[in-house]
Design an enzyme around this catalytic site. Structure first.
Site, PDB file in Angstrom:
ATOM      1  N   PHE A  11       0.986  -1.103   0.007  1.00 48.71           N
ATOM      2  CA  PHE A  11       0.165   0.027  -0.133  1.00 48.71           C
ATOM      3  C   PHE A  11       0.799   1.469   0.073  1.00 48.71           C
ATOM      4  O   PHE A  11       0.927   1.912  -0.875  1.00 48.71           O
ATOM      5  CB  PHE A  11      -0.802   0.059   1.163  1.00 48.71           C
ATOM      6  CG  PHE A  11      -1.468   1.304   1.428  1.00 48.71           C
ATOM      7  CD1 PHE A  11      -2.247   2.035   0.585  1.00 48.71           C
ATOM      8  CD2 PHE A  11      -1.682   1.702   3.003  1.00 48.71           C
ATOM      9  CE1 PHE A  11      -2.608   3.278   0.975  1.00 48.71           C
ATOM     10  CE2 PHE A  11      -2.264   2.946   3.212  1.00 48.71           C
ATOM     11  CZ  PHE A  11      -2.604   3.724   2.445  1.00 48.71           C
ATOM     12  N   ASN A  32       7.765  -9.773  -1.233  1.00 44.56           N
ATOM     13  CA  ASN A  32       7.184 -11.283  -1.520  1.00 44.56           C
ATOM     14  C   ASN A  32       5.690 -11.464  -1.964  1.00 44.56           C
ATOM     15  O   ASN A  32       5.294 -12.491  -2.002  1.00 44.56           O
ATOM     16  CB  ASN A  32       7.573 -12.005  -0.072  1.00 44.56           C
ATOM     17  CG  ASN A  32       6.570 -11.498   0.736  1.00 44.56           C
ATOM     18  OD1 ASN A  32       5.720 -10.615   0.768  1.00 44.56           O
ATOM     19  ND2 ASN A  32       6.841 -12.088   2.178  1.00 44.56           N
ATOM     20  N   ALA A  77       8.804  -3.070   3.746  1.00 46.92           N
ATOM     21  CA  ALA A  77       8.320  -4.375   3.965  1.00 46.92           C
ATOM     22  C   ALA A  77       7.997  -4.576   5.355  1.00 46.92           C
ATOM     23  O   ALA A  77       9.009  -4.371   6.194  1.00 46.92           O
ATOM     24  CB  ALA A  77       9.370  -5.478   3.267  1.00 46.92           C
ATOM     25  N   TYR A 145       3.533  -5.611  17.823  1.00 45.80           N
ATOM     26  CA  TYR A 145       3.635  -5.074  16.728  1.00 45.80           C
ATOM     27  C   TYR A 145       4.433  -3.469  17.090  1.00 45.80           C
ATOM     28  O   TYR A 145       5.534  -3.517  16.479  1.00 45.80           O
ATOM     29  CB  TYR A 145       2.322  -4.552  16.094  1.00 45.80           C
ATOM     30  CG  TYR A 145       2.588  -3.488  14.804  1.00 45.80           C
ATOM     31  CD1 TYR A 145       2.934  -4.028  13.718  1.00 45.80           C
ATOM     32  CD2 TYR A 145       2.348  -2.397  15.035  1.00 45.80           C
ATOM     33  CE1 TYR A 145       3.016  -3.073  12.514  1.00 45.80           C
ATOM     34  CE2 TYR A 145       2.490  -1.423  14.068  1.00 45.80           C
ATOM     35  CZ  TYR A 145       2.792  -1.818  12.947  1.00 45.80           C
ATOM     36  OH  TYR A 145       2.997  -0.921  11.828  1.00 45.80           O
ATOM     37  N   LYS A 149       8.430  -2.965  15.947  1.00 50.00           N
ATOM     38  CA  LYS A 149       8.845  -1.575  15.304  1.00 50.00           C
ATOM     39  C   LYS A 149       9.830  -0.844  16.253  1.00 50.00           C
ATOM     40  O   LYS A 149      10.820  -0.337  15.473  1.00 50.00           O
ATOM     41  CB  LYS A 149       7.654  -0.492  15.122  1.00 50.00           C
ATOM     42  CG  LYS A 149       6.706  -0.981  14.044  1.00 50.00           C
ATOM     43  CD  LYS A 149       7.267  -0.973  12.570  1.00 50.00           C
ATOM     44  CE  LYS A 149       6.371  -0.974  11.430  1.00 50.00           C
ATOM     45  NZ  LYS A 149       7.080  -1.133  10.014  1.00 50.00           N
ATOM     46  N   ASN A 174      -1.958   6.658  11.372  1.00 51.13           N
ATOM     47  CA  ASN A 174      -2.660   5.882  10.571  1.00 51.13           C
ATOM     48  C   ASN A 174      -2.784   6.251   9.255  1.00 51.13           C
ATOM     49  O   ASN A 174      -3.490   7.186   9.025  1.00 51.13           O
ATOM     50  CB  ASN A 174      -3.954   5.496  11.113  1.00 51.13           C
ATOM     51  CG  ASN A 174      -4.127   4.606  12.502  1.00 51.13           C
ATOM     52  OD1 ASN A 174      -3.176   4.916  13.371  1.00 51.13           O
ATOM     53  ND2 ASN A 174      -4.901   3.821  12.585  1.00 51.13           N
ATOM     54  N   ILE A 185     -11.169   1.620   7.624  1.00 52.80           N
ATOM     55  CA  ILE A 185     -12.318   1.943   6.444  1.00 52.80           C
ATOM     56  C   ILE A 185     -12.628   0.596   5.594  1.00 52.80           C
ATOM     57  O   ILE A 185     -13.448   0.427   5.174  1.00 52.80           O
ATOM     58  CB  ILE A 185     -11.600   3.258   5.709  1.00 52.80           C
ATOM     59  CG1 ILE A 185     -11.307   4.334   6.651  1.00 52.80           C
ATOM     60  CG2 ILE A 185     -12.499   3.570   4.731  1.00 52.80           C
ATOM     61  CD1 ILE A 185     -10.427   5.573   6.237  1.00 52.80           C
TER      62      ILE A 185
END
Ligand code: GDU
Length: 316
Positions: A11, A32, A77, A145, A149, A174, A185
């Site tokens: 995205f 990938n 990625a 998550y 990061k 976001n 959404i």
């Protein structure tokens, strides 16, 4: 200048590829195709400045090959799903920490000069200072998550200082827009297509976060990267988000309105005080003063970005 975009078929990655190609760079994509799609970059496939490699960054040799001849790496990625923290922590570790480590190992003996990394607002956890500046701490992520990061940011800084390249981390709010294939959404549109009469909202609907359109995101990343190159810093961190924020319930209202529907909202109640899932940050607004001090400004606020994204996703 030759640029590698990891996750360039995803995205945010594919929009960044558009920006880099339009600016005249030579662009190589390593992806990938687990979440991304060739469709997102198909308009560049015949361009001689563009190259696509299908490969998984879990394999160090694949990464080493992909950075050959490259000056700048944009590392996007990743698995972006905060919500799988409880079910699949190992997936998040591998797709955010292990592959970043492989990239850094590959870069040790390479000519790559710059690494740009997309980190996340989730590194701040439930921040006690809102809007939250880059200097806020101690950082206590509340999801695997967010922890992954933050770990990736930390090893990037360490490698940059030891192995003589420069690195920049963006802590993203976001990010929404065309080609996004997950998130609130996207979920609401799919749920309403299945049942136009009722919309399930995870949590209590008061989760309030800052949303930034992907076009503003890519502009910000490229603008701040140029600024960073001139700064002489070895490593730096920038928040990238909006000055305002919006609740999940307001997003549900905008999605319903744009689809011409008046569904009944059914709140699940969620976990830990109305969160959508364990580790969902309930209140997120980044202090974007540092990014703005470089001259960058978002063109759309959170409400405009949400409405635009709904229209874009409905158009397909
Ligand atoms: O069907 C749904 C889906 C989501 N939500 C709520 O909507 C909010 C936003 O959820 P998203 O899945 O859209 O996004 P996240 O806030 O979990 O995370 C996103 O933003 C982060 C940074 O802020 C990370 O970068 C991450 O990769 C990216 O997915 C959450 O509070 C969630 O509880 C619902 O109510 N119903």
């Amino acid at each position: 200048m030759k640029v590698l975009v990891t996750g360039g078929a995803g995205f945010i990655g594919s929009h960044l590829v558009d920006g880099l190609m339009e600016s005249g760079y030579e662009v190589r994509v390593l992806d990938n195709l687990s979440a991304g799609s060739l469709d997102n970059v198909k308009h560049w496939l015949d361009n001689e400045r563009f190259e696509f490699i299908k490969g998984d960054m879990v394999d160090l040799e694949t990464v080493k090959k992909a950075i050959e001849g490259v000056d700048v790496v944009f590392h996007l990625a990743a698995n972006p799903e905060v919500r799988i923290s409880a079910q699949s922590p190992e997936t998040l570790y591998e797709s955010n920490v292990t592959i970043t480590y492989n990239l850094l190992e590959a870069m040790r003996n390479s000519d790559v000069e710059y690494l740009v990394f997309t980190s996340s607002s989730t590194v701040y956890g439930d921040a006690e200072v809102i809007p939250t500046p880059e200097s806020y701490g101690p950082l206590k992520p509340i999801s695997v998550y967010g922890g992954a990061k933050l770990a990736a940011e930390a090893i990037i800084s360490g490698y940059a200082h030891i192995f003589g390249f420069k690195a920049l981390s963006f802590r993203l709010a976001n990010i929404i827009g065309k080609r996004s294939n997950h998130g609130v959404i996207y979920d609401f549109i799919n749920k309403l297509r299945k049942n136009p009469n009722e919309l399930e909202i995870l949590g209590d609907g008061t989760q309030r976060k800052s949303y930034l359109h992907v076009s503003d995101t890519v502009e910000g990343m490229l603008h701040i990267f140029e600024h960073f190159k001139k700064s002489g810093e070895t490593y730096d961190v920038y928040n990238l988000g909006n000055d305002d924020w919006i609740t999940v319930k307001e997003i549900a209202e905008i999605v319903s309105e744009e689809m011409g529907l008046s569904p009944k909202f059914r709140f699940t109640g969620g976990v830990d005080g109305g969160r959508g899932w364990k580790g969902d940050v309930k209140l997120m607004l980044l202090d974007i003063g540092k990014a703005k001090s470089t001259g960058w400004r978002p063109k759309m606020n959170s409400y405009e970005a949400v409405r635009r994204t709904v229209k874009e996703l409905l158009e397909g």
